[in-house]
Design a protein around this motif. Structure first.
Motif, PDB file in Angstrom:
ATOM      1  N   ALA A  59       5.972   3.181  -9.610  1.00  0.00           N
ATOM      2  CA  ALA A  59       5.438   2.871  -8.283  1.00  0.00           C
ATOM      3  C   ALA A  59       4.272   1.890  -8.389  1.00  0.00           C
ATOM      4  CB  ALA A  59       4.990   4.159  -7.591  1.00  0.00           C
ATOM      5  N   TYR A  60       3.433   2.050  -9.412  1.00  0.00           N
ATOM      6  CA  TYR A  60       2.344   1.090  -9.620  1.00  0.00           C
ATOM      7  C   TYR A  60       2.902  -0.309  -9.884  1.00  0.00           C
ATOM      8  CZ  TYR A  60      -1.667   4.312  -9.851  1.00  0.00           C
ATOM      9  OH  TYR A  60      -2.664   5.199  -9.545  1.00  0.00           O
ATOM     10  N   GLU A  61       3.947  -0.399 -10.666  1.00  0.00           N
ATOM     11  CA  GLU A  61       4.549  -1.710 -10.959  1.00  0.00           C
ATOM     12  C   GLU A  61       5.119  -2.340  -9.703  1.00  0.00           C
ATOM     13  OE1 GLU A  61       4.561  -3.675 -13.608  1.00  0.00           O
ATOM     14  OE2 GLU A  61       3.195  -2.214 -14.523  1.00  0.00           O
ATOM     15  N   ARG A  62       5.723  -1.524  -8.848  1.00  0.00           N
ATOM     16  CA  ARG A  62       6.262  -2.027  -7.587  1.00  0.00           C
ATOM     17  C   ARG A  62       5.127  -2.551  -6.695  1.00  0.00           C
ATOM     18  NH1 ARG A  62       9.730  -4.580  -4.566  1.00  0.00           N
ATOM     19  NH2 ARG A  62      10.483  -3.511  -2.706  1.00  0.00           N
ATOM     20  N   PRO A 115       0.803  -1.227   0.000  1.00  0.00           N
ATOM     21  CA  PRO A 115       0.000   0.000   0.000  1.00  0.00           C
ATOM     22  C   PRO A 115       0.838   1.281   0.000  1.00  0.00           C
ATOM     23  CG  PRO A 115      -0.944  -1.594   1.509  1.00  0.00           C
ATOM     24  CD  PRO A 115       0.384  -2.139   1.089  1.00  0.00           C
ATOM     25  N   PHE A 116       2.063   1.200   0.520  1.00  0.00           N
ATOM     26  CA  PHE A 116       2.957   2.357   0.476  1.00  0.00           C
ATOM     27  C   PHE A 116       3.245   2.734  -0.977  1.00  0.00           C
ATOM     28  CE2 PHE A 116       7.484   3.563  -0.081  1.00  0.00           C
ATOM     29  CZ  PHE A 116       7.478   4.815   0.532  1.00  0.00           C
ATOM     30  N   HIS A 117       3.594   1.750  -1.785  1.00  0.00           N
ATOM     31  CA  HIS A 117       3.908   2.018  -3.195  1.00  0.00           C
ATOM     32  C   HIS A 117       2.650   2.427  -3.966  1.00  0.00           C
ATOM     33  CE1 HIS A 117       8.012   0.623  -2.681  1.00  0.00           C
ATOM     34  NE2 HIS A 117       7.525  -0.392  -1.997  1.00  0.00           N
ATOM     35  N   ALA A 118       1.520   1.826  -3.616  1.00  0.00           N
ATOM     36  CA  ALA A 118       0.263   2.198  -4.270  1.00  0.00           C
ATOM     37  C   ALA A 118      -0.110   3.642  -3.940  1.00  0.00           C
ATOM     38  CB  ALA A 118      -0.849   1.252  -3.828  1.00  0.00           C
ATOM     39  N   THR A 119       0.101   4.038  -2.695  1.00  0.00           N
ATOM     40  CA  THR A 119      -0.193   5.421  -2.297  1.00  0.00           C
ATOM     41  C   THR A 119       0.723   6.396  -3.019  1.00  0.00           C
ATOM     42  OG1 THR A 119      -0.942   4.688  -0.113  1.00  0.00           O
ATOM     43  CG2 THR A 119      -0.293   7.006  -0.338  1.00  0.00           C
ATOM     44  N   ARG A 120       2.017   6.084  -3.066  1.00  0.00           N
ATOM     45  CA  ARG A 120       2.965   6.944  -3.799  1.00  0.00           C
ATOM     46  C   ARG A 120       2.539   7.072  -5.255  1.00  0.00           C
ATOM     47  NH1 ARG A 120       7.702   5.819  -5.245  1.00  0.00           N
ATOM     48  NH2 ARG A 120       8.468   7.967  -5.314  1.00  0.00           N
ATOM     49  N   ALA A 121       2.152   5.937  -5.843  1.00  0.00           N
ATOM     50  CA  ALA A 121       1.764   5.941  -7.257  1.00  0.00           C
ATOM     51  C   ALA A 121       0.588   6.880  -7.491  1.00  0.00           C
ATOM     52  CB  ALA A 121       1.412   4.519  -7.697  1.00  0.00           C
ATOM     53  N   ASP A 122      -0.421   6.797  -6.647  1.00  0.00           N
ATOM     54  CA  ASP A 122      -1.608   7.634  -6.820  1.00  0.00           C
ATOM     55  C   ASP A 122      -1.270   9.109  -6.651  1.00  0.00           C
ATOM     56  OD1 ASP A 122      -4.595   8.008  -6.988  1.00  0.00           O
ATOM     57  OD2 ASP A 122      -4.246   8.812  -4.974  1.00  0.00           O
ATOM     58  N   LEU A 123      -0.458   9.425  -5.651  1.00  0.00           N
ATOM     59  CA  LEU A 123      -0.085  10.826  -5.424  1.00  0.00           C
ATOM     60  C   LEU A 123       0.761  11.367  -6.569  1.00  0.00           C
ATOM     61  CD1 LEU A 123       0.739  10.576  -1.605  1.00  0.00           C
ATOM     62  CD2 LEU A 123      -1.280  11.640  -2.640  1.00  0.00           C
ATOM     63  N   LEU A 124       1.692  10.563  -7.049  1.00  0.00           N
ATOM     64  CA  LEU A 124       2.522  10.988  -8.184  1.00  0.00           C
ATOM     65  C   LEU A 124       1.669  11.190  -9.430  1.00  0.00           C
ATOM     66  CD1 LEU A 124       5.523   8.584  -7.533  1.00  0.00           C
ATOM     67  CD2 LEU A 124       5.644  11.082  -7.489  1.00  0.00           C
ATOM     68  N   ARG A 125       0.695  10.304  -9.642  1.00  0.00           N
ATOM     69  CA  ARG A 125      -0.215  10.462 -10.790  1.00  0.00           C
ATOM     70  C   ARG A 125      -0.983  11.767 -10.686  1.00  0.00           C
ATOM     71  NH1 ARG A 125      -5.328  10.241 -11.211  1.00  0.00           N
ATOM     72  NH2 ARG A 125      -5.567   9.443  -9.066  1.00  0.00           N
ATOM     73  N   ARG A 126      -1.494  12.062  -9.498  1.00  0.00           N
ATOM     74  CA  ARG A 126      -2.274  13.289  -9.296  1.00  0.00           C
ATOM     75  C   ARG A 126      -1.411  14.533  -9.493  1.00  0.00           C
ATOM     76  NH1 ARG A 126      -4.952  12.162  -3.574  1.00  0.00           N
ATOM     77  NH2 ARG A 126      -5.583  14.362  -3.767  1.00  0.00           N
ATOM     78  N   GLY A 130       0.917  14.673 -11.757  1.00  0.00           N
ATOM     79  CA  GLY A 130       1.353  14.677 -13.155  1.00  0.00           C
ATOM     80  C   GLY A 130       2.732  14.097 -13.381  1.00  0.00           C
ATOM     81  N   ARG A 131       3.282  13.404 -12.400  1.00  0.00           N
ATOM     82  CA  ARG A 131       4.615  12.781 -12.533  1.00  0.00           C
ATOM     83  C   ARG A 131       4.415  11.333 -12.986  1.00  0.00           C
ATOM     84  NH1 ARG A 131       7.147  14.735  -6.818  1.00  0.00           N
ATOM     85  NH2 ARG A 131       8.763  13.211  -7.361  1.00  0.00           N
ATOM     86  N   HIS A 132       4.030  11.186 -14.252  1.00  0.00           N
ATOM     87  CA  HIS A 132       3.485   9.921 -14.735  1.00  0.00           C
ATOM     88  C   HIS A 132       4.509   8.791 -14.808  1.00  0.00           C
ATOM     89  CE1 HIS A 132      -0.333  11.828 -15.415  1.00  0.00           C
ATOM     90  NE2 HIS A 132       0.227  12.759 -16.189  1.00  0.00           N
TER      91      HIS A 132
END
Length: 318
Positions: free
Chosen positions: A293-296, A272-283, A285-287
């Protein structure tokens, strides 16, 4: 007499029936022996009585499977070398063993939540919490745990689509939430608040009660949730609590503020740490960073539904 069988063809241990009449709950209290560390008590009980695999126990403690296997082996050796007796605790000993017992019930429920095929684990955890609340009605932590499990369980039907894919909280059909469980859980939370003895389970239950009150994700009182997480972090200062608090902060102050908090946490073994980072980075615009992070998160996720969800998020971020 009752016989404790650990399910691994090891010799059983006999014990007399004491103040705890429920067989499984009695065995949990018996295994949570104060001569062992709290972690060892919980881990051994999950493994021997909860039926969890070493991998599942390791996941509960955010450690690698070989690490947990060694810890379990050490605990068993200590029991044997010190001749720690497996006996049912007396009435006056129950409060001293309550903390690990609550942890066992909570983690058994989470194991069932993580593995949809193991729905029986969630049902058994709720049954044990109800039994414990009857046995120890004056213990606020017991009431808090029961409320937390009921409020969490109330959302089960809305967490997945008919095809098994994952549905996040903001997209869930709240009309499918079990109102009877919510009302029961919220009534317990109100009683806990009147007692004014906040603990980790009571506060987690209160957070879930706020979610249950909101008609939609946009109408959630996130400021109240942040305030509750502030209290929770004071009584249970763990990185997982800090991560969940950061998510709530993100709803109040935006993704940049949340990401700054998340980046301070050491939770590399927690998907969930990596999933949270992924969502925040997406929001933000750091795609490309979000995709990584999503892959991790997908590589570490315990279920197919979660892996598919994170991989879809990763592809969308590219």
């Amino acid at each position: 007499m009752a016989v404790l069988s650990n399910g691994n063809d090891e010799p059983g241990m006999s014990m007399e029936v004491g103040p705890v009449q429920d067989d499984r709950l009695r065995l949990i209290f018996t295994c949570c022996h104060p001569a062992l560390s709290t972690e060892a008590q919980v881990a051994l009980t999950l493994r021997l009585l909860g039926g969890l695999s070493t991998m599942e126990v390791a996941r509960s403690f955010l450690v690698a499977e070989p690490t947990m296997a060694k810890r379990l082996a050490r605990a068993k050796r200590k029991i044997k070398a010190a001749r720690i007796p497996y006996r049912v605790p007396e009435d006056h000993e129950l409060p001293g063993r309550l903390r690990p017992v609550l942890s066992v019930i909570y983690l058994v429920y989470n194991a069932g939540l993580t593995s949809p095929a193991e729905l029986s684990l969630c049902r058994e955890a709720i049954r044990l919490a109800r039994t414990l609340a009857t046995l120890m009605p004056e213990e606020p932590a017991v009431a808090g745990l029961l409320a937390l499990l009921l409020l969490t369980e109330s959302r089960r039907a809305s967490r997945t689509r008919p095809d098994g894919s994952l549905v996040l909280l903001g997209e869930q059909d709240r009309s499918r939430w079990d109102r009877a469980l919510i009302e029961e859980g919220q009534a317990i939370v109100r009683r806990c608040l009147h007692q004014n003895q906040p603990g980790q389970y009571q506060l987690q239950a209160a957070i879930n009660a706020v979610h249950a009150d909101a008609p939609s994700i946009d109408q959630t009182d996130w400021s109240q949730i942040v305030a509750l997480y502030d209290q929770l972090l004071a009584v249970a200062p763990t990185s997982v609590v800090a991560l969940n608090r950061a998510i709530a902060v993100g709803e109040v102050q935006g993704p940049a503020a949340a990401l700054a908090l998340v980046e301070q946490l050491d939770l590399d073994n927690y998907h969930p740490f990596h999933a949270t980072r992924a969502d925040l980075l997406r929001r933000l615009g750091r795609h490309s960073e979000a995709a990584a992070a999503y892959e991790r998160a997908a590589a570490m996720a315990p279920t197919d539904a979660e892996r598919d969800f994170f991989r879809l998020g990763g592809r969308a971020s590219r």
